[in-house]
Design a protein around this motif. Structure first.
Motif, short mmCIF file in Angstrom:
data_model
loop_
_atom_site.label_atom_id
_atom_site.label_comp_id
_atom_site.label_asym_id
_atom_site.label_seq_id
_atom_site.Cartn_x
_atom_site.Cartn_y
_atom_site.Cartn_z
N MET A 1 0.81 -1.21 0.00
CA MET A 1 0.00 0.00 0.00
C MET A 1 0.85 1.27 0.00
O MET A 1 0.47 2.29 -0.55
CB MET A 1 -0.90 -0.02 1.25
CG MET A 1 -2.06 0.91 1.17
SD MET A 1 -3.07 0.75 2.64
CE MET A 1 -2.25 1.90 3.71
N ASP A 2 2.01 1.19 0.64
CA ASP A 2 2.75 2.42 0.90
C ASP A 2 4.23 2.23 0.61
O ASP A 2 5.08 2.39 1.48
CB ASP A 2 2.50 2.80 2.38
CG ASP A 2 3.04 4.18 2.69
OD1 ASP A 2 3.03 5.03 1.78
OD2 ASP A 2 3.46 4.38 3.84
N ARG B 1 4.75 7.13 2.38
CA ARG B 1 4.14 8.44 2.56
C ARG B 1 3.19 8.47 3.77
O ARG B 1 2.86 9.52 4.27
CB ARG B 1 3.41 8.87 1.29
CG ARG B 1 4.35 9.55 0.30
CD ARG B 1 3.65 9.95 -0.95
NE ARG B 1 3.06 8.76 -1.61
CZ ARG B 1 2.40 8.82 -2.75
NH1 ARG B 1 2.21 9.96 -3.36
NH2 ARG B 1 1.91 7.73 -3.30
N LEU B 2 2.75 7.29 4.15
CA LEU B 2 1.88 7.24 5.33
C LEU B 2 2.73 7.22 6.59
O LEU B 2 3.80 6.61 6.61
CB LEU B 2 1.02 5.97 5.32
CG LEU B 2 -0.23 5.98 4.47
CD1 LEU B 2 -0.87 4.60 4.51
CD2 LEU B 2 -1.23 7.00 4.99
N SER B 3 2.26 7.89 7.63
CA SER B 3 3.03 7.88 8.88
C SER B 3 2.92 6.49 9.54
O SER B 3 1.96 5.77 9.31
CB SER B 3 2.49 8.95 9.83
OG SER B 3 1.23 8.54 10.32
N ILE B 4 3.92 6.19 10.36
CA ILE B 4 3.90 4.91 11.09
C ILE B 4 2.64 4.84 11.95
O ILE B 4 1.97 3.81 12.03
CB ILE B 4 5.17 4.79 11.97
CG1 ILE B 4 6.38 4.64 11.05
CG2 ILE B 4 5.07 3.57 12.91
CD1 ILE B 4 7.70 4.65 11.77
N ALA B 5 2.30 6.00 12.53
CA ALA B 5 1.13 6.03 13.41
C ALA B 5 -0.16 5.68 12.66
O ALA B 5 -0.97 4.89 13.14
CB ALA B 5 0.99 7.41 14.05
N SER B 6 -0.33 6.21 11.47
CA SER B 6 -1.59 5.91 10.78
C SER B 6 -1.60 4.47 10.25
O SER B 6 -2.65 3.83 10.19
CB SER B 6 -1.89 6.92 9.67
OG SER B 6 -0.79 7.05 8.82
N LYS B 7 -0.40 3.93 9.90
CA LYS B 7 -0.37 2.50 9.52
C LYS B 7 -0.77 1.63 10.71
O LYS B 7 -1.51 0.67 10.58
CB LYS B 7 1.05 2.12 9.05
CG LYS B 7 1.25 2.33 7.56
CD LYS B 7 2.40 1.51 7.06
CE LYS B 7 3.58 2.41 6.76
NZ LYS B 7 4.71 1.67 6.20
#
Ligand code: ZN
Ligand code: ZN
Ligand code: ZN
Length: 349
Positions: free
Chosen positions: A33-34, A38-44
């Motif tokens: 997906m990433d 670009r996605l933060s670790i927190a949102s993953k």
């Protein structure tokens, strides 16, 4: 009706699919997906938590499907009382049903404790009692009476018989009359993951299994983890739990309990204590008031190593002390009596 071959182990197959799906999605998040991060670790992380919650819900649904199938089957069994051969065999090998029968047979007993006000012996209390109470005249049914050091224990088949004794003014002014306080039932939950804490176990037992049959506060107020059983240092452990009879029934009716991604079984926990000192049943060495005895012949003048009866088979010490004959293994009358007493002391109503 027999289930279709595809449905044979529908629960395991469905649970397998839920797990595969879960793995697939978490892999996707991590690897596909990433790719450019670009996605933060927190949102993953958040996304994974959401997926976990979703998977838990799925496994809960699987449990509900199985329960419905089980109810469906038992409705069908009721319609064909003779049952198939397989059903008859499984009923015979199910130890829980043996326990249940004993519970049904024993729970209806009502017990009264009668003792003296001035430290009289049980024998003296019994003499006083027989002077005051005349069961024939007062139409009281007494199922059993036994005398211990200081107490006479009376069992009646009906609460009304007990009430008649309790309302006898002469009796209550002369002797101490107490109704037996019953303890809550114990059940054992097998193979609970060792890393689950008390709160997590209670939550999973409720949310994944009982949320539709019991209120949450009723459940939390009447379930207490008492102690662990089984081998230590394993990935799973058994938990002995104290519950109200309503929760006990609800849990035993589930046949399988779902806990996180696992399923496990539960059973009534009825264990007779065995004393390592005097070798009797019904208490543990910590509370033993008797002499240490040889565990081969029951004599207290020597230990097992120097037992002069070594060439003869070991005797059942609890039975020999009570003058009972006990030959068959697994059919000890003293043990049976102790099990019945345990059940009597437990609130199965
Ligand atoms: Zn003992
Ligand atoms: Zn001996
Ligand atoms: Zn025995």
């Amino acid at each position: 009706m027999e289930s279709k071959p595809g449905e044979a182990s529908s629960k395991d197959a469905l649970l397998g699919k839920v797990l595969d799906n879960y793995q697939d999605i978490t892999n996707f998040i991590e690897k596909e997906m990433d790719k450019t991060n670009r996605l933060s670790i927190a949102s993953k992380q958040l996304l994974k938590i959401k997926i976990t919650e979703w998977a838990l819900m799925q496994s809960q649904l699987v449990g509900q499907i199985e329960r419905l199938e089980m109810e469906n089957r038992s409705v069908k069994q009721e319609r064909t009382p003779q049952g198939t051969y397989a059903q008859v065999v499984s009923k015979r090998t199910e130890p829980q049903s043996k326990v249940q029968k004993l519970v049904e047979k024993t729970k209806a007993n009502h017990t009264l404790y009668i003792s003296g006000n001035n430290n009289e012996s049980g024998r003296e209390v019994q003499i006083a009692l027989t002077k005051i109470v005349n069961p024939t005249k007062e139409k009281i049914k007494i199922r059993a009476i036994r005398t211990t050091n200081r107490t006479v224990i009376i069992e009646t088949p009906d609460q009304s018989d007990l009430e008649k004794l309790k309302s006898n003014q002469t009796l209550t002014t002369t002797l101490k009359v107490e109704v037996a306080k019953k303890r809550q039932p114990l059940i054992i939950l097998y193979d609970v993951p060792s890393d689950m804490n008390e709160e997590a176990i209670a939550k999973a037992v409720y949310e994944q299994n009982l949320s539709e049959v019991l209120g949450k506060s009723e459940f939390t107020q009447n379930l207490k983890l008492r102690f662990k059983a089984g081998p230590k240092d394993k990935a799973t452990v058994h938990h002995v739990v104290e519950v109200s009879n309503k929760i006990r029934k609800a849990i035993l009716e589930q046949h399988k309990l779902y806990l996180g991604f696992r399923s496990m079984s539960a059973k009534d926990y009825i264990v007779v204590a065995k004393c390592n000192k005097c070798r009797d049943l019904g208490h543990v060495a910590k509370h033993c008031t008797k002499e240490e005895a040889c565990d081969h012949c029951g004599n207290s003048c020597h230990k097992r190593d120097s037992c002069p009866h070594k060439n003869k088979p070991a005797i059942c010490i609890p039975c020999s002390r009570r003058g009972k004959s006990c030959t068959k293994k697994g059919d000890c009358p003293t043990y049976k009596m102790m099990v019945e007493r345990l059940i009597q002391k437990t609130n199965y109503e």
